[in-house]
Design an enzyme around this catalytic site. Structure first.
Site, mmCIF file in Angstrom:
data_model
loop_
_atom_site.group_PDB
_atom_site.id
_atom_site.type_symbol
_atom_site.label_atom_id
_atom_site.label_comp_id
_atom_site.label_asym_id
_atom_site.label_seq_id
_atom_site.Cartn_x
_atom_site.Cartn_y
_atom_site.Cartn_z
ATOM 1 C CB SER A 1 -0.872 -0.022 1.468
ATOM 2 O OG SER A 1 -1.577 -0.854 1.412
ATOM 3 C CG HIS B 1 -4.917 -7.774 0.628
ATOM 4 N ND1 HIS B 1 -4.929 -6.722 -0.415
ATOM 5 C CD2 HIS B 1 -4.117 -7.395 1.392
ATOM 6 C CE1 HIS B 1 -4.030 -5.870 -0.318
ATOM 7 N NE2 HIS B 1 -3.171 -6.287 0.668
ATOM 8 C CG MET C 1 -4.823 -6.579 7.175
ATOM 9 S SD MET C 1 -6.189 -5.498 6.714
ATOM 10 C CE MET C 1 -6.583 -4.436 7.932
HETATM 11 N N1 HPA Z 1 -3.032 -2.975 11.296
HETATM 12 C C1 HPA Z 1 -3.368 -3.883 10.260
HETATM 13 N N2 HPA Z 1 -3.066 -3.659 9.069
HETATM 14 C C2 HPA Z 1 -2.385 -2.467 8.687
HETATM 15 C C3 HPA Z 1 -2.170 -1.547 9.748
HETATM 16 C C4 HPA Z 1 -2.758 -1.826 11.120
HETATM 17 O O1 HPA Z 1 -2.506 -0.948 11.788
HETATM 18 N N3 HPA Z 1 -1.519 -0.359 8.888
HETATM 19 C C5 HPA Z 1 -1.307 -0.805 7.912
HETATM 20 N N4 HPA Z 1 -1.681 -2.227 7.593
#
Ligand code: HPA
Length: 280
Positions: free
Chosen positions: A32, A85, A213
């Site tokens: 991301s 995902h 994730m």
């Molecule tokens: N938790 C889960 N996935 C994520 C987070 C988080 O805080 N930040 C970026 N991806």
């Protein structure tokens, strides 16, 4: 008889090979907000996942969804700009299919990146964390089901998933480039909801430094396939309960954008070294 997974993979490999003869040494998965890295490549060919029949297609805003084949200096690289995902509803065997495909195209190295929440008190948003190990307890194992020996062994060893030599390379490049880098354990959860503060506390007790994730199921499949793996998390936020602000996807992307310059310098430096290791 070939399994469903093998047949699907074979079909995807053939479709990609019809479009390009490119043979990558390095496979790079861009997380991301980190997708701009692909701008540093001399691009030979781009294939949107949607143009590969039977291929999982990313549905998340900010996750682009294509393979980019190109050169970083002399090193042939295939980038995944956007990944799929588990929370999008795909079977975990489909989530890891692109990794197996990149291996089939010739990639020996897999460089995994992601945006993650930081649990370690020493981490700040915008930090980069070298993944030294992972926890997979909360996601299905992508190797469950029949094990085609063509893909790897039934019971793979997991004691050196994030290759120690590549960890040394990451550390060395970060130090040469003057980049502050952390190291730690990454835990993959299914998402898509972020964690509760109680869950974060529990994950910290398990030894988690960063949570996200993605990544772990990909690392399991790549290790199974015999790839040399390394990974970097961009700590995009403090995990739930560690800051007064609520978590949101936009913040995750914006922090990753801000870390882009050092991320690019680190990833480029490591990929050049991968080339050197292979005599390029
Ligand atoms: N938790 C889960 N996935 C994520 C987070 C988080 O805080 N930040 C970026 N991806």
């Amino acid at each position: 008889m070939a399994t469903k997974t093998e047949l699907k993979l074979e079909k995807a490999v053939l479709q990609v090979k019809e479009r390009t003869k490119f043979q990558p040494l390095v496979a790079l998965v861009l997380g991301s907000g980190l997708g701009d890295f692909a701008k540093n490549l001399r691009v030979e060919c781009t294939i949107p996942y949607s143009e590969i029949e039977g291929f999982p297609v990313s549905t998340v805003a900010g996750h682009d969804g294509r393979f980019i084949f190109g050169w970083l200096d002399q090193v042939p690289v295939v980038c995944m700009k956007g990944r799929v995902h588990f929370y999008e509803g795909y079977e975990v065997s489909d989530v890891v299919m692109p990794i197996r495909l990149m291996k089939r195209l010739g990639a020996k190295f897999l460089f995994l990146t992601n945006a993650a929440g930081g649990l370690n008190e020493k981490f700040q948003p915008g930090d980069l964390m070298m993944i030294r190990d992972h926890i997979s307890f909360f996601v299905p194992n992508p190797l469950i089901g029949p094990n085609p020996e063509s893909l790897g062994t039934r019971f793979p060893d997991m004691s050196n998933v994030y290759d120690r030599d590549l960890q040394d390379v990451i550390w060395e490049v970060a130090s040469q480039e003057g980049i502050r880098i952390q190291k730690g354990v990454y835990t993959q959860l299914t998402g898509p909801s972020y964690e509760s503060p109680a869950e974060i506390k529990a994950l910290r007790a398990l030894g988690t430094d960063a949570v996200g994730m993605s990544t772990v199921v990909e690392a399991i499949a790549a290790n199974h396939a015999g790839m040399k793996i390394c990974g970097i998390s961009c700590i995009s936020n403090l995990a739930a309960g560690m800051s007064i602000v609520a978590l949101n996807h936009k913040e995750v992307q914006e922090t990753a954008d801000r870390a882009a310059a050092k991320f690019t310098a680190l990833v480029s430096g490591v990929i050049r070294k991968m080339g050197e290791i292979e005599g390029i």
